[in-house]
Design a protein around this motif. Sequence first.
Motif, PDB file in Angstrom:
ATOM      1  N   ASN A 135      87.984  35.685 -55.886  1.00 50.37           N
ATOM      2  CA  ASN A 135      88.537  37.003 -55.599  1.00 50.37           C
ATOM      3  C   ASN A 135      87.398  38.000 -55.464  1.00 50.37           C
ATOM      4  O   ASN A 135      86.712  38.311 -56.439  1.00 50.37           O
ATOM      5  N   LEU A 136      87.193  38.510 -54.263  1.00 49.63           N
ATOM      6  CA  LEU A 136      86.162  39.503 -53.952  1.00 49.63           C
ATOM      7  C   LEU A 136      86.773  40.805 -53.462  1.00 49.63           C
ATOM      8  O   LEU A 136      86.094  41.602 -52.813  1.00 49.63           O
ATOM      9  N   SER A 137      88.017  41.052 -53.773  1.00 48.76           N
ATOM     10  CA  SER A 137      88.707  42.222 -53.239  1.00 48.76           C
ATOM     11  C   SER A 137      88.223  43.518 -53.879  1.00 48.76           C
ATOM     12  O   SER A 137      87.634  43.529 -54.964  1.00 48.76           O
ATOM     13  N   ASP A 138      88.454  44.616 -53.179  1.00 50.24           N
ATOM     14  CA  ASP A 138      88.133  45.966 -53.660  1.00 50.24           C
ATOM     15  C   ASP A 138      86.651  46.136 -53.984  1.00 50.24           C
ATOM     16  O   ASP A 138      86.286  46.732 -54.996  1.00 50.24           O
ATOM     17  N   ASN A 139      85.794  45.597 -53.132  1.00 48.93           N
ATOM     18  CA  ASN A 139      84.366  45.834 -53.247  1.00 48.93           C
ATOM     19  C   ASN A 139      83.932  46.813 -52.160  1.00 48.93           C
ATOM     20  O   ASN A 139      84.766  47.538 -51.615  1.00 48.93           O
ATOM     21  N   ASP A 140      82.654  46.881 -51.822  1.00 50.81           N
ATOM     22  CA  ASP A 140      82.150  47.951 -50.966  1.00 50.81           C
ATOM     23  C   ASP A 140      81.445  47.460 -49.705  1.00 50.81           C
ATOM     24  O   ASP A 140      80.276  47.798 -49.454  1.00 50.81           O
ATOM     25  N   PRO A 141      82.119  46.648 -48.867  1.00 51.74           N
ATOM     26  CA  PRO A 141      81.449  46.211 -47.638  1.00 51.74           C
ATOM     27  C   PRO A 141      81.343  47.309 -46.587  1.00 51.74           C
ATOM     28  O   PRO A 141      80.556  47.214 -45.649  1.00 51.74           O
ATOM     29  N   LYS A 142      82.153  48.381 -46.753  1.00 48.74           N
ATOM     30  CA  LYS A 142      82.198  49.474 -45.780  1.00 48.74           C
ATOM     31  C   LYS A 142      82.417  48.918 -44.376  1.00 48.74           C
ATOM     32  O   LYS A 142      83.290  48.101 -44.172  1.00 48.74           O
ATOM     33  N   TYR A 188      76.988  45.398 -58.537  1.00 50.48           N
ATOM     34  CA  TYR A 188      76.328  45.775 -57.281  1.00 50.48           C
ATOM     35  C   TYR A 188      75.687  44.534 -56.650  1.00 50.48           C
ATOM     36  O   TYR A 188      75.963  43.404 -57.057  1.00 50.48           O
ATOM     37  N   ASP A 189      74.864  44.719 -55.646  1.00 47.19           N
ATOM     38  CA  ASP A 189      74.300  43.567 -54.934  1.00 47.19           C
ATOM     39  C   ASP A 189      73.318  42.777 -55.795  1.00 47.19           C
ATOM     40  O   ASP A 189      73.258  41.543 -55.710  1.00 47.19           O
ATOM     41  N   GLU A 190      72.561  43.478 -56.645  1.00 47.94           N
ATOM     42  CA  GLU A 190      71.609  42.778 -57.503  1.00 47.94           C
ATOM     43  C   GLU A 190      72.333  41.791 -58.423  1.00 47.94           C
ATOM     44  O   GLU A 190      71.859  40.674 -58.647  1.00 47.94           O
ATOM     45  N   GLY A 191      73.485  42.196 -58.940  1.00 47.86           N
ATOM     46  CA  GLY A 191      74.275  41.295 -59.764  1.00 47.86           C
ATOM     47  C   GLY A 191      74.892  40.174 -58.953  1.00 47.86           C
ATOM     48  O   GLY A 191      75.004  39.040 -59.421  1.00 47.86           O
ATOM     49  N   ALA A 192      75.287  40.481 -57.706  1.00 43.90           N
ATOM     50  CA  ALA A 192      75.853  39.459 -56.830  1.00 43.90           C
ATOM     51  C   ALA A 192      74.834  38.370 -56.540  1.00 43.90           C
ATOM     52  O   ALA A 192      75.180  37.185 -56.437  1.00 43.90           O
ATOM     53  N   LEU A 232      84.649  38.397 -64.066  1.00 48.51           N
ATOM     54  CA  LEU A 232      83.663  39.472 -64.180  1.00 48.51           C
ATOM     55  C   LEU A 232      84.156  40.736 -63.479  1.00 48.51           C
ATOM     56  O   LEU A 232      83.365  41.607 -63.125  1.00 48.51           O
ATOM     57  N   GLY A 233      85.441  40.837 -63.277  1.00 46.89           N
ATOM     58  CA  GLY A 233      86.012  41.951 -62.539  1.00 46.89           C
ATOM     59  C   GLY A 233      85.727  43.308 -63.168  1.00 46.89           C
ATOM     60  O   GLY A 233      85.586  43.444 -64.385  1.00 46.89           O
ATOM     61  N   ALA A 234      85.622  44.335 -62.308  1.00 47.52           N
ATOM     62  CA  ALA A 234      85.457  45.725 -62.741  1.00 47.52           C
ATOM     63  C   ALA A 234      84.209  45.939 -63.584  1.00 47.52           C
ATOM     64  O   ALA A 234      84.229  46.676 -64.570  1.00 47.52           O
ATOM     65  N   THR A 278      86.394  35.552 -60.546  1.00 48.27           N
ATOM     66  CA  THR A 278      86.940  36.858 -60.195  1.00 48.27           C
ATOM     67  C   THR A 278      85.831  37.891 -60.184  1.00 48.27           C
ATOM     68  O   THR A 278      85.163  38.109 -61.192  1.00 48.27           O
ATOM     69  N   LEU A 279      85.652  38.549 -59.026  1.00 47.42           N
ATOM     70  CA  LEU A 279      84.625  39.582 -58.853  1.00 47.42           C
ATOM     71  C   LEU A 279      85.242  40.835 -58.232  1.00 47.42           C
ATOM     72  O   LEU A 279      84.607  41.538 -57.455  1.00 47.42           O
ATOM     73  N   ILE A 280      86.461  41.138 -58.588  1.00 47.27           N
ATOM     74  CA  ILE A 280      87.147  42.300 -58.046  1.00 47.27           C
ATOM     75  C   ILE A 280      86.503  43.590 -58.560  1.00 47.27           C
ATOM     76  O   ILE A 280      86.121  43.686 -59.728  1.00 47.27           O
ATOM     77  N   ARG A 281      86.318  44.566 -57.685  1.00 43.79           N
ATOM     78  CA  ARG A 281      85.811  45.900 -58.026  1.00 43.79           C
ATOM     79  C   ARG A 281      84.460  45.848 -58.756  1.00 43.79           C
ATOM     80  O   ARG A 281      84.294  46.438 -59.811  1.00 43.79           O
ATOM     81  N   CYS A 282      83.502  45.154 -58.163  1.00 40.97           N
ATOM     82  CA  CYS A 282      82.164  45.048 -58.758  1.00 40.97           C
ATOM     83  C   CYS A 282      81.109  45.773 -57.928  1.00 40.97           C
ATOM     84  O   CYS A 282      79.914  45.534 -58.106  1.00 40.97           O
ATOM     85  N   HIS A 283      81.537  46.633 -57.005  1.00 43.55           N
ATOM     86  CA  HIS A 283      80.622  47.454 -56.197  1.00 43.55           C
ATOM     87  C   HIS A 283      79.670  46.596 -55.353  1.00 43.55           C
ATOM     88  O   HIS A 283      78.501  46.946 -55.167  1.00 43.55           O
ATOM     89  N   ILE A 284      80.177  45.495 -54.863  1.00 43.65           N
ATOM     90  CA  ILE A 284      79.350  44.577 -54.074  1.00 43.65           C
ATOM     91  C   ILE A 284      79.475  44.925 -52.597  1.00 43.65           C
ATOM     92  O   ILE A 284      80.578  45.010 -52.064  1.00 43.65           O
ATOM     93  N   SER A 285      78.346  45.120 -51.939  1.00 47.91           N
ATOM     94  CA  SER A 285      78.347  45.446 -50.513  1.00 47.91           C
ATOM     95  C   SER A 285      78.332  44.159 -49.694  1.00 47.91           C
ATOM     96  O   SER A 285      78.384  43.047 -50.224  1.00 47.91           O
TER      97      SER A 285
END
Length: 211
Positions: free
Chosen positions: A135-142, A86-90, A80-82, A107-114
Motif C-alpha cells: 500500500n503506497l497510497s496518499d503519498n506525494d508523487p505530484k 520521505y524519499d530518504e526513508g523510502a 510503517l504508515g503515517a 504498508t507505506l500509506i501517507r509517508c511523504h514519498i515522492s
Amino acid sequence: MWDEILTRVSNNDPTLRWIDAMCFLIGDEGCRQISEALTTSNNSFITRINLRLNCIGWEGMKSLSNSFISNPSAMVELNLGANDLYDEGAYQVARLLESNQTLSKLTLIRCHISAAGIKAIASSIRHNHTLTWLNLSDNDPKDDTSGVDEMISTLEVNPTLRYLQIDIADLDQFMCINNLIRWHSEMDYWSQSMREDIVPNAARFPVGIQL
C-alpha cells in the motif's frame, strides 16, 4: 508499554508474535531501540510489526532495515504508515526489500514519498518473490509519473505481488495498468471511484489493484 515491548523482545519472549506500537510516537530513537533489540535477539517468533504513526524518519528506517538485513527474521507484515519517511526513508525500505525473504505485506500509506522514492521501491521488488501486498497510497508523487512507470514495469515481471494500492494521476498510466491486468486472465481488478474532492476535475485516480 514501550519499555515492556523492548524488554520482551530483548528476552526472546516466545509468546510475543506481534509488536503493536501504533501511535506510540517513538521517533527515530525508539525505532533505533527496537531495531537494536531485534538485532541482538532471536526474533524468529515475531511475524507482525505495527509502527504506524510514530514520527519515524529516514534514520529510524535505516536502523530498522539494518536490523532485518543483518539478522533475518520471520516477519511477514510491516506497517510503517503515517510516518515521516520521505524519499530518504523510502530508499532504506528499498534496501530492506532487496534482501528480505519473508515479508509479504507492507504498508507505506501517507509517508511523504515522492515519485523518486516510489521508483526506488518499485525497482527493489522487481525480483522480490515474497511481497504480495503493498500500500503506497496518499503519498506525494505530484505530477511526476516516473514512480508509477517503474511500478508498471515491475508488475510486468513480478509474479508475486498480488495487491497494490497507489495513486495514479495520469489517465494513460491508469489504462496501461488496466490493460496489464487484463493480460493476465487470473487477475482481479478493483478501483475506487474518482475523487474530485481531492483533485479538481478528477485528475487523480486512487487505484487499488488486486492482482
